[in-house]
Design a protein around this motif. Structure first.
Motif, mmCIF file in Angstrom:
data_model
loop_
_atom_site.group_PDB
_atom_site.id
_atom_site.type_symbol
_atom_site.label_atom_id
_atom_site.label_comp_id
_atom_site.label_asym_id
_atom_site.label_seq_id
_atom_site.Cartn_x
_atom_site.Cartn_y
_atom_site.Cartn_z
ATOM 1 N N ARG A 285 0.784 -1.245 0.000
ATOM 2 C CA ARG A 285 0.000 0.000 0.000
ATOM 3 C C ARG A 285 0.810 1.286 0.000
ATOM 4 N N SER A 286 2.121 1.223 0.195
ATOM 5 C CA SER A 286 2.874 2.485 0.304
ATOM 6 C C SER A 286 3.082 3.118 -1.070
ATOM 7 N N GLU A 287 3.117 4.436 -1.065
ATOM 8 C CA GLU A 287 3.313 5.186 -2.308
ATOM 9 C C GLU A 287 4.660 4.864 -2.940
ATOM 10 N N GLY A 288 5.705 4.740 -2.103
ATOM 11 C CA GLY A 288 7.041 4.454 -2.624
ATOM 12 C C GLY A 288 7.109 3.169 -3.421
ATOM 13 N N PHE A 289 6.416 2.124 -2.956
ATOM 14 C CA PHE A 289 6.467 0.831 -3.650
ATOM 15 C C PHE A 289 5.510 0.765 -4.837
ATOM 16 N N ASN A 290 4.474 1.570 -4.822
ATOM 17 C CA ASN A 290 3.496 1.526 -5.914
ATOM 18 C C ASN A 290 3.791 2.494 -7.055
#
Length: 374
Positions: A285-290
């Motif tokens: 769910r994190s912005e960095g991973f998505n």
């Protein structure tokens, strides 16, 4: 990217336990500003990360650094990884490995050890790491064999040692290595700072690859030789970590979770910390991973390219370092509007070095002096 249900697990967890290291390699992939991130996760934090990542589906765990042997709790973490069912790998310079520790690691259930050398001779090995470590590495290799581990040797290849490739292979044979990875330097972090000194010519690379092939034929099944070509001499980029947020999860010494070793340098991305968010939420769910997952974010010409599923537009860190735009097509690709930067770098590698810039060796003092994170 669509709903989190479409995201598979992080099969490979890289636990970067510490940035502390007795070596000062000029091509180290640790961030150049590592000295600003000196705080380290506690043993309890790491045990929780191991459990959370395993529950999410991670099956391989690499313990690296810096030098992971600098952590006194390494054996505790290895034992927990073994208990949880990981296949565990220690990525080490060998400095700090002695008979007591290797027996403890074996008893803890460590599956695999990769030992790095910088060159085939004491003089060049010790120059490139700016330390006197060659003899210690040879002792570490003997210890690894004594515990019946496969002898897996890694040597980063670059302009300053590529002419010694035959002797490096001979050293691996002498040490009875089962596997030798000749990893041509990739230009990130400290290697990017030293690119003018480290980048070989195309001719040097071709010669080294030919010598490696001759040794492959000569050795047969006795030792496996892997030769990794540097990105700058390819016409198509690699798929970043087999796809951003696809199979690979790095946790850095201070707990920052990253989709690749060097992603911390990218501006405008909030990478979460395992102290504040559990591994499942970080991964799904994190912005960095998505942000760069899949291919939906791709710019042109990548979006229309029939090869986009092969490379996902290439490496985000490489794109950023060369173009200051993390969303750009990787300049390694000959379809990139910035491919000329790669051609210029290749051309520079053929020029005589009239004013040889000194190598910048990795170290805390140098790290504090550097004002950019790449």
């Amino acid at each position: 990217m669509g709903m989190s249900e479409a995201i598979g697990p992080p099969f490979w967890l890289l636990a970067e336990l510490t940035y502390r290291c007795p070596l000062h390699c000029a091509f180290c992939y640790n961030p150049v500003d590592f000295a600003r991130h000196e705080e380290e996760l506690s043993t309890e934090d790491w045990l929780r990360v191991l459990r959370e990542a395993r529950a999410l589906g991670a099956v391989q765990c690499g313990f690296s650094g810096g030098e992971p042997l600098q952590r006194d709790d390494l054996e505790v973490l290895v034992a927990e990884a073994h208990r949880l069912g990981y296949y565990s790998n220690l990525i080490t310079s060998g400095i700090g490995l002695n008979e007591r520790r290797i027996r403890a690691l074996k008893d803890a259930g460590l599956d695999h050890i990769q030992l790095s050398f910088q060159d085939s001779t004491r003089e060049v090995n010790d120059f490139l790491s700016s330390t006197r470590t060659f003899d210690l590495k040879r002792k570490a290799a003997a210890l690894i064999k004594s515990q019946n581990y496969p002898m897996v040797m890694n040597c980063v290849i670059h302009r300053l040692n590529i002419e010694h490739i035959e002797r490096i292979i001979e050293l691996a044979v002498e040490l009875d290595a089962d596997y030798l990875e000749l990893a041509n330097v990739q230009f990130y972090a400290w290697a990017q700072r030293n690119r003018a000194q480290l980048m070989p010519t195309h001719e040097q690379l071709q010669r080294a690859e030919a010598i490696t092939q001759q040794w492959r034929e000569r050795l047969g099944t006795r030792m496996k030789l892997l030769f990794v070509v540097p990105d700058y001499y390819e016409s198509r980029p690699k798929k970043c970590m087999n796809g951003w947020g696809n199979v690979f999860l790095t946790v850095t010494p201070d707990g920052t979770a990253l989709p690749c070793h060097t992603a911390r340098m990218l501006p405008g991305l909030a990478f979460p910390n395992v102290r504040e968010m559990n591994v499942a939420d970080i991964w799904l769910r994190s912005e960095g991973f998505n942000r760069y997952r899949g291919t939906g974010w791709l710019p042109e010409p990548c979006r229309s390219c029939p090869e986009k599923e092969k490379d996902h537009g290439g490496c985000r860190c490489q794109a950023y370092m060369l173009t200051q735009d993390a969303g750009a097509t990787d300049p390694v690709c000959d379809k990139s509007a910035h491919h000329e930067l790669i051609l210029q770098a290749r051309e520079q590698a053929t020029q005589p070095k009239l004013t040889e810039q000194p190598l910048i060796f990795r170290g805390p003092a140098e790290s504090r002096r550097i004002d950019q994170p790449f």
